[in-house]
Design a protein around this motif. Sequence first.
Motif, PDB file in Angstrom:
ATOM      1  N   ASN A 175      71.536  62.537  95.599  1.00 18.90           N
ATOM      2  CA  ASN A 175      71.937  61.343  96.346  1.00 18.90           C
ATOM      3  C   ASN A 175      73.018  61.665  97.369  1.00 18.90           C
ATOM      4  O   ASN A 175      72.973  61.181  98.509  1.00 18.90           O
ATOM      5  CB  ASN A 175      72.429  60.255  95.400  1.00 18.90           C
ATOM      6  CG  ASN A 175      71.292  59.650  94.578  1.00 18.90           C
ATOM      7  OD1 ASN A 175      70.135  60.034  94.724  1.00 18.90           O
ATOM      8  ND2 ASN A 175      71.612  58.714  93.719  1.00 18.90           N
ATOM      9  N   ASP A 231      66.179  59.578  95.111  1.00 17.93           N
ATOM     10  CA  ASP A 231      66.479  58.380  94.326  1.00 17.93           C
ATOM     11  C   ASP A 231      67.555  57.522  94.975  1.00 17.93           C
ATOM     12  O   ASP A 231      67.974  56.525  94.388  1.00 17.93           O
ATOM     13  CB  ASP A 231      66.967  58.783  92.927  1.00 17.93           C
ATOM     14  CG  ASP A 231      65.908  59.537  92.135  1.00 17.93           C
ATOM     15  OD1 ASP A 231      64.713  59.318  92.419  1.00 17.93           O
ATOM     16  OD2 ASP A 231      66.265  60.336  91.251  1.00 17.93           O
ATOM     17  N   GLU A 292      65.495  47.926  90.912  1.00 17.79           N
ATOM     18  CA  GLU A 292      65.789  49.354  90.903  1.00 17.79           C
ATOM     19  C   GLU A 292      67.127  49.672  91.563  1.00 17.79           C
ATOM     20  O   GLU A 292      67.732  50.703  91.267  1.00 17.79           O
ATOM     21  CB  GLU A 292      64.667  50.122  91.605  1.00 17.79           C
ATOM     22  CG  GLU A 292      63.357  50.116  90.842  1.00 17.79           C
ATOM     23  CD  GLU A 292      62.322  51.007  91.483  1.00 17.79           C
ATOM     24  OE1 GLU A 292      62.664  51.662  92.504  1.00 17.79           O
ATOM     25  OE2 GLU A 292      61.190  51.059  90.991  1.00 17.79           O
TER      26      GLU A 292
END
Length: 431
Positions: A175, A231, A292
Amino acid sequence: MSSSPLSRQILRAGSAPASWSGRLTTLGYALLAALPLAMWIANRSAPLVLGMAAAAFTAASVMADGWRAPLRRLLDILRSPVGFAICAFLLWSLVTLAWSHRPAQGLRMWGELVLPLLFGLAITASDRFRPGVTLSRALALSLVAASVLIMVELGSGLSQRIMLGVGKQYGFVFNRPALTCLFLAGAVLPGLWSHVGPNRHVGANRRDRLLAWLSTGLVVVAVIAMIFASDSGAAKLGLAILIAVWVVAQLLPRLALWAVMLGFVLTMALSPVIGRLADAAFPPSLYTELQEAHSRERVDIWLSFGEAIRARPLLGSGFGTSAALDSHPVALAVSEAHRPMLAVGHPHSAPIQAWVETGAPGAAVLAFAGVACLWRLRRLPASRLAPRLALFASAFGVASVAHGAWQGWWIAALTVAALWLYAALPEPGGE
């Protein structure tokens, strides 16, 4: 001294002789260009890489010009409105440690914030960082390589790291590199076109345009593909804001500038109640769609920290206290239902974190710094305004909903992006 195009460019750009000063400048450039790859390997390495680059540039400047010239340039930067505001915020942050329940922890976090800023100041004051198209292409290749390597690892389920037994073996480790690549891509794209223009002969200009299109296409495709494979919801949000603001600023530059400035000021001013506003405005169906992204949890965190802000709106709870706000005396002023969320480590919003830790004075000074930065852009033509405004809006958008405000990797990544963008496109007569 190497006779590579990069080395020749460095020697032409400055007055440093082809000696240790030139070699150190080359080293500084190489370190900054390698930052995306360093973040792929170790996702907190940006401050270390930036610090080594700053040491190289500073040493090169002192060897070539003595120490008085870089010191004078440093003082000039600090006297600017933005420099003065940032210094004021840092000093006020130190003062707030007096009422922190964990001053040692706050001081450590203060150092994590300050060091990348000092490194960036040192590079600027050295007057050795003048990236041209060759260096921009080097950074572009580094971004492409890092993006491909990240996608390969994600596609293999991180089998390489599992086999080697290194690091955290989860997809979210990328990330931070994803955000770093996003902002460096936004900063380097204008530099890829900096040598394309009507002043060169037809053949050279055609070749320059071909190389610019090729390198731009590679960076855009690789970074966007990597972000969607990752992600990181924050990187996806930042990408959307970057593209939207860039396009609007090209078409309606003044409107885009004022819209970003208004959005920035309103976000900073409304942060103490942003949790309440979001809780009242967002329908339950939206939380389901954004499950999410942990949207419901994020709003609950903002509600909790908002109560802590309103309990101490003037002075705040002390710099760095967000990491353990549940054990701070201010937690007793937060309703019992919202108190557990104070233990999450930070409010996932830089404006809220500034308010809760440094109170109204800290938030006001940061707001002034942001407005002063945007105000400097008001006279730029659309082609030069767009990338700078897009980078500001994207970074602030991510900071408003994502990670901790003072994390060193984040400050370092933004510092390098700002250095590259502003140095690559110098403005005659200032901005």
